[in-house]
Design a protein around this motif. Structure first.
Motif, short mmCIF file in Angstrom:
data_model
loop_
_atom_site.label_atom_id
_atom_site.label_comp_id
_atom_site.label_asym_id
_atom_site.label_seq_id
_atom_site.Cartn_x
_atom_site.Cartn_y
_atom_site.Cartn_z
N GLU A 88 0.82 -1.22 0.00
CA GLU A 88 0.00 0.00 0.00
C GLU A 88 0.85 1.27 0.00
O GLU A 88 0.45 2.29 -0.56
N ASN A 89 2.01 1.23 0.64
CA ASN A 89 2.88 2.42 0.68
C ASN A 89 3.38 2.80 -0.71
O ASN A 89 3.34 3.97 -1.10
N ILE A 90 3.88 1.81 -1.43
CA ILE A 90 4.37 2.07 -2.79
C ILE A 90 3.20 2.52 -3.67
O ILE A 90 3.34 3.44 -4.49
N ALA A 91 2.04 1.91 -3.52
CA ALA A 91 0.86 2.29 -4.30
C ALA A 91 0.48 3.74 -4.02
O ALA A 91 0.17 4.50 -4.95
N ALA A 92 0.52 4.13 -2.75
CA ALA A 92 0.17 5.51 -2.38
C ALA A 92 1.18 6.50 -2.99
O ALA A 92 0.79 7.56 -3.49
N ILE A 93 2.46 6.13 -2.94
CA ILE A 93 3.48 7.01 -3.52
C ILE A 93 3.28 7.13 -5.03
O ILE A 93 3.34 8.23 -5.60
N ALA A 94 3.02 6.02 -5.70
CA ALA A 94 2.81 6.03 -7.15
C ALA A 94 1.58 6.86 -7.51
O ALA A 94 1.61 7.65 -8.48
N GLU A 96 0.35 9.31 -5.74
CA GLU A 96 0.69 10.72 -5.47
C GLU A 96 1.51 11.31 -6.63
O GLU A 96 1.30 12.45 -7.04
N ILE A 97 2.45 10.52 -7.13
CA ILE A 97 3.25 10.98 -8.28
C ILE A 97 2.36 11.22 -9.48
O ILE A 97 2.48 12.25 -10.17
N LEU A 98 1.45 10.30 -9.75
CA LEU A 98 0.52 10.47 -10.88
C LEU A 98 -0.36 11.70 -10.69
O LEU A 98 -0.58 12.48 -11.64
N ASP A 99 -0.84 11.87 -9.48
CA ASP A 99 -1.68 13.04 -9.20
C ASP A 99 -0.88 14.33 -9.40
O ASP A 99 -1.38 15.29 -10.01
N ASN A 100 0.35 14.34 -8.89
CA ASN A 100 1.22 15.51 -9.07
C ASN A 100 1.44 15.81 -10.55
O ASN A 100 1.38 16.96 -10.98
#
Length: 117
Positions: A88-94, A96-100
């Motif tokens: 879930e941590n890596i998914a959240a980071i990915a 967030e990057i996509l959203d950014n």
């Protein structure tokens, strides 16, 4: 040589007036030509500036969207891997990057780096 009802002084005055008017015409003509040349040069400079701005904008936009595509592909791969692994941590980071990446407004970015637009 000249009509009898005109005195020699009248003719000389008339010729001086013609000479003065011609000098005035020449001075105005030169000023007008100079003003036109100055305006034309200013217009050429503005056109060149716009051409350079257009080239910068094209280059920046090409790079902006190419970079967005690369980052998005990497983030999507990371998200797919995170889903497969259940991380879930890596998914959240990915995410967030996509959203950014997709929340970046092209015009705002251009204006922030120097106002090409």
């Amino acid at each position: 040589m000249y009509p009898a009802n005109y005195s020699e002084v009248d003719v000389i005055d008339f010729l001086q007036q013609i000479g003065n008017l011609f000098e005035h015409y020449l001075a105005n003509r030169e000023a007008t030509l100079t003003r036109r040349e100055k305006n034309f040069a200013a217009l050429q400079m503005r056109c060149e500036k716009l051409k350079r701005r257009e080239e910068l904008l094209k280059t920046f936009s090409k790079n902006f969207f190419k970079e967005r595509e690369k980052v998005s592909q990497l983030a999507t791969k990371a998200l797919d891997s995170a889903i497969l692994l259940g991380d879930e941590n890596i998914a959240a980071i990915a995410l967030e990057i996509l959203d950014n990446e997709y929340s970046k407004d092209f015009c705002d970015t251009v204006n922030k780096i120097g106002g090409i637009l």
